[in-house]
Design a protein around this motif. Structure first.
Motif, PDB file in Angstrom:
ATOM      1  N   GLY A 102      39.331  54.122  37.480  1.00  0.00           N
ATOM      2  CA  GLY A 102      39.828  53.142  38.456  1.00  0.00           C
ATOM      3  C   GLY A 102      39.163  51.791  38.380  1.00  0.00           C
ATOM      4  O   GLY A 102      39.398  50.925  39.218  1.00  0.00           O
ATOM      5  N   SER A 106      42.633  50.543  31.913  1.00  0.00           N
ATOM      6  CA  SER A 106      44.035  50.494  31.494  1.00  0.00           C
ATOM      7  C   SER A 106      44.617  49.117  31.774  1.00  0.00           C
ATOM      8  O   SER A 106      45.400  48.589  30.985  1.00  0.00           O
ATOM      9  CB  SER A 106      44.852  51.539  32.261  1.00  0.00           C
ATOM     10  OG  SER A 106      44.237  52.781  32.192  1.00  0.00           O
ATOM     11  N   THR A 107      44.208  48.530  32.891  1.00  0.00           N
ATOM     12  CA  THR A 107      44.725  47.214  33.261  1.00  0.00           C
ATOM     13  C   THR A 107      44.351  46.173  32.220  1.00  0.00           C
ATOM     14  O   THR A 107      45.202  45.419  31.754  1.00  0.00           O
ATOM     15  CB  THR A 107      44.165  46.808  34.641  1.00  0.00           C
ATOM     16  OG1 THR A 107      44.435  47.850  35.561  1.00  0.00           O
ATOM     17  CG2 THR A 107      44.769  45.514  35.117  1.00  0.00           C
ATOM     18  N   MET A 270      42.499  41.076  40.635  1.00  0.00           N
ATOM     19  CA  MET A 270      43.413  40.407  41.578  1.00  0.00           C
ATOM     20  C   MET A 270      44.680  41.247  41.699  1.00  0.00           C
ATOM     21  O   MET A 270      44.789  42.312  41.101  1.00  0.00           O
ATOM     22  CB  MET A 270      43.785  39.017  41.042  1.00  0.00           C
ATOM     23  CG  MET A 270      42.638  38.210  40.529  1.00  0.00           C
ATOM     24  SD  MET A 270      41.646  37.535  41.833  1.00  0.00           S
ATOM     25  CE  MET A 270      42.628  36.119  42.280  1.00  0.00           C
ATOM     26  N   ASP A 271      45.669  40.709  42.454  1.00  0.00           N
ATOM     27  CA  ASP A 271      46.943  41.427  42.571  1.00  0.00           C
ATOM     28  C   ASP A 271      47.655  41.515  41.225  1.00  0.00           C
ATOM     29  O   ASP A 271      48.312  42.492  40.915  1.00  0.00           O
ATOM     30  CB  ASP A 271      47.872  40.714  43.557  1.00  0.00           C
ATOM     31  CG  ASP A 271      47.290  40.764  44.944  1.00  0.00           C
ATOM     32  OD1 ASP A 271      46.391  41.605  45.146  1.00  0.00           O
ATOM     33  OD2 ASP A 271      47.708  39.976  45.799  1.00  0.00           O
TER      34      ASP A 271
HETATM   35  P1  TYD Z   1      43.093  51.065  36.137  1.00  0.00           P
HETATM   36  O1  TYD Z   1      43.236  50.047  35.062  1.00  0.00           O
HETATM   37  O2  TYD Z   1      44.195  52.038  36.305  1.00  0.00           O
HETATM   38  O3  TYD Z   1      41.732  51.844  36.001  1.00  0.00           O
HETATM   39  P2  TYD Z   1      41.229  52.813  34.843  1.00  0.00           P
HETATM   40  O4  TYD Z   1      42.232  52.784  33.764  1.00  0.00           O
HETATM   41  O5  TYD Z   1      39.901  52.229  34.480  1.00  0.00           O
HETATM   42  O6  TYD Z   1      41.086  54.151  35.466  1.00  0.00           O
HETATM   43  O7  TYD Z   1      42.838  50.247  37.464  1.00  0.00           O
HETATM   44  C1  TYD Z   1      43.231  50.760  38.649  1.00  0.00           C
HETATM   45  C2  TYD Z   1      42.717  49.965  39.811  1.00  0.00           C
HETATM   46  O8  TYD Z   1      42.950  48.582  39.703  1.00  0.00           O
HETATM   47  C3  TYD Z   1      43.446  50.442  41.017  1.00  0.00           C
HETATM   48  O9  TYD Z   1      42.487  50.821  41.988  1.00  0.00           O
HETATM   49  C4  TYD Z   1      44.279  49.290  41.457  1.00  0.00           C
HETATM   50  C5  TYD Z   1      43.636  48.106  40.831  1.00  0.00           C
HETATM   51  N1  TYD Z   1      44.591  47.072  40.407  1.00  0.00           N
HETATM   52  C6  TYD Z   1      44.621  45.871  41.079  1.00  0.00           C
HETATM   53  O10 TYD Z   1      43.910  45.634  42.039  1.00  0.00           O
HETATM   54  N2  TYD Z   1      45.507  44.905  40.647  1.00  0.00           N
HETATM   55  C7  TYD Z   1      46.338  45.098  39.587  1.00  0.00           C
HETATM   56  O11 TYD Z   1      47.099  44.196  39.224  1.00  0.00           O
HETATM   57  C8  TYD Z   1      46.280  46.352  38.921  1.00  0.00           C
HETATM   58  C9  TYD Z   1      47.171  46.648  37.749  1.00  0.00           C
HETATM   59  C10 TYD Z   1      45.389  47.307  39.349  1.00  0.00           C
END
Ligand code: TYD
Ligand code: MG
Length: 458
Positions: A102, A106-107, A270-271
């Motif tokens: 989280g 991935s983002t 951010m969003d």
């Molecule tokens: P993510 O990339 O799914 O984490 P990982 O792959 O490291 O497990 O990120 C998820 C978190 O990011 C989730 O709590 C929501 C937040 N988020 C935002 O605040 N804004 C965004 O534009 C995106 C895509 C995610």
């Protein structure tokens, strides 16, 4: 390939091998040491597959005779990310991107696909999300490039087949803990699966000269997939860190075969995904209360970058029995040492006081250079005296109450001046490291003992 691989159970203690698993090793008698491993039976195939070759195999070469191949780097569009990598993603390299679930792994990967996709094709293989979920996220992040291929699959052999068929320029694997090799009977995420899947991806990367970015979750102990099984296999290890309750994230390199490990990248969630923060100090100091006691700004080095952070101390009378000590963002034991030094060498008594210390912004001050600002914020709170807003202090505190020199002094002072600090208290031994021009820009005070620092700041 299946014919040349076989799965074996190997005792991690004595090396005993058996096709069957035992709870207790029949050879050395240790419990729970048998682990599944893959063996390539054809040795020459194994050597070829390792892909380290390059020159004539088995013949030592003069270093001057080895050809220099200009390394090609792909730029991600996020300069903070590129910098941590040492200037972009190197062709044929394997990058491990690890961090808590989280945190935004991935983002960030999906986000860089947009820039990379302008000229290269990217294959994004995910074992965690459905194509629909990935599409939704891509829409939110504004990723609409034609050159992004999405593959939702957990079998690494299928993924490598697709890589061979589609010949993408960059491959992303999200995450290694979901990937499996069908030859192994252990479940996804086990050490053997993680290690063997990575090995296969590594061979593919080296053979086809395609960079592979692998996402790895950090488990509770802070290790990637149990022990640090992957770190020595891959070329680059990046850690993505941050506090859940704060929006900023720090990307740092723990290992980099193609650059320094001193660089960090700062991002804010951010969003619309992650945004780069080019001026982290400014962000850390936002919303700082004016003229309040118990606050002092510290300057710590994050890699090669100085970052300013506000340290807050609160000292109150103990109501019941034992005084409480609490440290957030600073080492608890170090806080106790500082309190002892202040009491013994400075005459400031905290023995019937509760002491709370907090570093604003969720940043962690591991560096001893933060000692002086910690001491100042505590004494400031104890005496109800304000450290003026334009004062910054750094220096390590020794047990004799002396202020010891720290590294990167000029960089720290420059950063403080850039953010408008007028009076900068530094260890006396560091004065010689400061250039004349810098000296002229602010009032720089060298101190030798804690008492001098308090006199200068309060
Ligand atoms: P993510 O990339 O799914 O984490 P990982 O792959 O490291 O497990 O990120 C998820 C978190 O990011 C989730 O709590 C929501 C937040 N988020 C935002 O605040 N804004 C965004 O534009 C995106 C895509 C995610
Ligand atoms: Mg993820």
């Amino acid at each position: 390939m299946a014919s040349k691989m076989k799965s074996l159970y190997v005792c991690q203690n004595c090396g005993y091998e058996n096709p069957k698993w035992y709870g207790k090793c029949p050879q050395c008698g240790e419990w729970d040491t048998m682990q599944e491993e893959l063996r390539v039976t054809d040795r020459s195939a194994a050597a070829r597959a390792s892909g380290v070759g390059g020159g004539a195999r088995g013949v030592a070469q003069k270093i001057s005779e080895i050809e220099t191949v200009g390394e090609h780097r792909y730029h991600t569009g996020l300069s903070e990310f590129d910098r941590v990598l040492g200037g972009g993603i190197v062709k044929g390299s394997v990058v491990l991107l690890s961090g808590d679930p989280g945190i935004g792994k991935s983002t960030i990967l999906l986000q860089i696909c947009q820039t990379l996709g302008a000229e290269e094709t990217v294959l994004y293989a995910s074992g965690e999300e459905s194509p629909h979920q990935i599409k939704l996220r891509a829409d939110r992040l504004g990723v609409d490039t034609e050159n992004l291929l999405v593959l939702c699959e957990t079998d690494v052999e299928v993924i490598t087949e697709q890589v061979n068929a589609k010949k993408p320029d960059i491959v992303m694997i999200d995450s290694i803990q979901t990937m499996t090799l069908s030859e192994l009977s252990s479940s996804a995420g086990s050490i053997t699966q993680v290690r063997e899947c990575t090995n296969l991806l590594l061979r593919t990367a080296k053979q086809l000269d395609i960079p592979v970015i692998i996402v790895g979750h950090v488990n509770k102990d802070g290790n990637i997939a149990g022990p640090k099984v992957l770190e020595h296999i891959v070329d680059t290890v990046l850690y993505f860190e941050g506090e859940k309750n704060y929006s900023y994230r720090i990307l740092r390199a723990a290992k980099n075969r193609f650059g320094s490990t001193n660089e960090i990248g700062v991002f804010e969630m951010m969003d619309q995904g992650l945004r780069q923060v080019e001026n982290p100090s400014k962000m850390m100091l936002e919303g700082r209360p004016a003229n309040s006691s118990g606050s002092c700004v510290a300057c710590v080095m994050e890699g090669m970058r100085p970052i300013l952070a506000e340290v807050q101390g609160l000292v109150t009378n103990t109501s019941f029995g034992n005084p409480r000590r609490m440290a957030n963002g600073y080492d608890y034991n170090r806080l106790n040492v500082i309190l002892a030094v202040l009491e013994k060498r400075g005459g400031y008594y905290f023995s019937n006081m509760d002491v709370y210390l907090n570093v604003i912004g969720g940043i962690k001050l591991f560096e001893p250079a933060a000692d002086l600002s910690v001491a100042l914020s505590l004494v400031s709170s104890l005496k109800e005296a304000v450290v003026p807003d334009d004062v910054l202090a750094f220096g390590e505190i020794g047990l004799a109450g002396e202020i010891r020199a720290v590294g990167f002094c000029e960089q720290r002072v420059r950063e403080a001046i850039r953010l408008g600090f007028k009076k900068i208290i530094i260890p006396k031994d560091n004065l010689k490291n400061i250039s004349k021009e810098t000296m002229a820009e602010a009032e720089i005070i060298g101190v030798q003992y804690i008492a001098q620092a308090f006199h200068a700041a309060l």
